[in-house]
Design an enzyme around this catalytic site. Structure first.
Site, PDB file in Angstrom:
ATOM      1  N   THR A  28      95.026  10.115  12.295  1.00 53.56           N
ATOM      2  CA  THR A  28      94.375   9.096  13.409  1.00 53.56           C
ATOM      3  C   THR A  28      93.440   9.692  13.981  1.00 53.56           C
ATOM      4  O   THR A  28      93.117  10.876  14.318  1.00 53.56           O
ATOM      5  CB  THR A  28      95.432   8.671  14.291  1.00 53.56           C
ATOM      6  OG1 THR A  28      96.775   8.149  13.460  1.00 53.56           O
ATOM      7  CG2 THR A  28      94.905   7.838  15.290  1.00 53.56           C
ATOM      8  N   HIS A 190      88.976  13.278  16.455  1.00 50.91           N
ATOM      9  CA  HIS A 190      90.394  13.332  15.675  1.00 50.91           C
ATOM     10  C   HIS A 190      91.408  13.512  16.417  1.00 50.91           C
ATOM     11  O   HIS A 190      91.292  14.361  17.467  1.00 50.91           O
ATOM     12  CB  HIS A 190      90.366  14.334  14.561  1.00 50.91           C
ATOM     13  CG  HIS A 190      91.229  14.066  13.211  1.00 50.91           C
ATOM     14  ND1 HIS A 190      92.594  13.970  13.464  1.00 50.91           N
ATOM     15  CD2 HIS A 190      91.188  14.008  12.136  1.00 50.91           C
ATOM     16  CE1 HIS A 190      93.087  13.548  12.230  1.00 50.91           C
ATOM     17  NE2 HIS A 190      92.086  13.777  11.451  1.00 50.91           N
ATOM     18  N   HIS A 191      92.616  12.681  16.346  1.00 46.63           N
ATOM     19  CA  HIS A 191      93.550  12.593  17.439  1.00 46.63           C
ATOM     20  C   HIS A 191      94.450  14.013  17.044  1.00 46.63           C
ATOM     21  O   HIS A 191      95.216  14.480  17.981  1.00 46.63           O
ATOM     22  CB  HIS A 191      94.577  11.374  17.160  1.00 46.63           C
ATOM     23  CG  HIS A 191      95.318  11.195  18.326  1.00 46.63           C
ATOM     24  ND1 HIS A 191      95.537  11.882  19.319  1.00 46.63           N
ATOM     25  CD2 HIS A 191      95.955   9.885  18.870  1.00 46.63           C
ATOM     26  CE1 HIS A 191      96.157  11.229  20.302  1.00 46.63           C
ATOM     27  NE2 HIS A 191      96.535  10.187  20.075  1.00 46.63           N
ATOM     28  N   ALA A 192      94.196  14.745  16.180  1.00 46.11           N
ATOM     29  CA  ALA A 192      94.704  16.188  15.726  1.00 46.11           C
ATOM     30  C   ALA A 192      94.389  16.761  16.644  1.00 46.11           C
ATOM     31  O   ALA A 192      95.299  17.758  16.978  1.00 46.11           O
ATOM     32  CB  ALA A 192      94.693  16.507  14.330  1.00 46.11           C
ATOM     33  N   ALA A 194      92.772  16.304  20.070  1.00 48.84           N
ATOM     34  CA  ALA A 194      92.446  15.932  21.122  1.00 48.84           C
ATOM     35  C   ALA A 194      93.314  14.617  21.353  1.00 48.84           C
ATOM     36  O   ALA A 194      93.385  13.657  20.539  1.00 48.84           O
ATOM     37  CB  ALA A 194      91.028  15.775  21.520  1.00 48.84           C
TER      38      ALA A 194
END
Length: 218
Positions: A28, A190-192, A194
């Site tokens: 995501t 990228h949600h990884a 932040a």
């Protein structure tokens, strides 16, 4: 400036579980679009003799350098942080309405960065093709400005499936109303690496800096 890359120890990294979840279980990313008031900085930049685009590139890169989560990259299989990023942006060709990618070394001194920016613009503005300035550094991140459109939403899409954890920033055309200049800014990450809080904090710092250019624009 030569970037420094500091490896991340995944065994002790506080985002280890989130990184795994958002890269392996549910890959995501997300985009936040915010209108910012650039009035004070726009006027101060013109008064100081700077092109606003140079000031925009400088300020965004400076604020990113204050948040390590926005400077995470992967070298081979090693995840780590850069100590600063390099703005990679496009120049527009009026003759055929195409763009070409160039980059300018970041420097914490705005006057030095602006001088480097002017040199790059002069040297590469007339060179066509997807990439005008070669040898883009590994710590380059994508940042641009669309001066033709004031948008409500802008979401860049990647189709190569490769991991990219550095931010993508796009600004739009400012609008003038009641003597105030308002510019849309899109921030994709990228949600990884932040969460919404990190991006919200960035925009809070951005607006504070734009309101008080006397603190950093010299």
């Amino acid at each position: 400036m030569t970037p420094t890359f500091t490896p991340i120890d995944l065994q002790t990294w506080q985002r280890r579980d989130y990184f795994y979840y958002f890269t392996k279980m549910m890959p995501t990313g997300f985009t936040v679009n915010v209108d910012v008031d650039i009035t004070a900085t726009y006027d101060a930049a013109k008064l100081a003799g700077y092109h606003f685009n140079a000031v925009y590139l400088y300020l965004m890169t400076r604020l990113i350098s204050e948040q390590p989560e926005f400077m995470i990259a992967q070298r081979g299989k090693q995840l780590g942080y850069y100590d600063h990023l390099t703005p990679s942006y496009s120049v527009f060709h009026e003759d055929d309405h195409t763009i070409s990618g160039i980059w300018t070394d970041y420097n914490a001194d705005l006057a030095v960065f602006n001088a480097n920016y002017e040199v790059d613009k002069t040297q590469y503005s007339d060179q066509h093709g997807a990439v005008a300035k070669p040898d883009q550094p590994e710590n380059a991140y994508m940042i641009n400005m669309n001066p033709w459109l004031h948008f409500n939403s802008y979401t860049p899409l990647s189709f190569n499936g490769l991991p990219n954890f550095l931010p993508v920033i796009e600004a739009g055309k400012y609008v003038l109303q009641d003597d105030r200049r308002t510019m849309p800014v899109s921030f994709t990450i990228h949600h990884a690496v932040a969460d919404a809080w990190h991006v919200s904090h960035f925009f809070k710092k951005l607006q504070e800096a734009l309101n008080k250019p006397e603190d950093w624009l010299k």
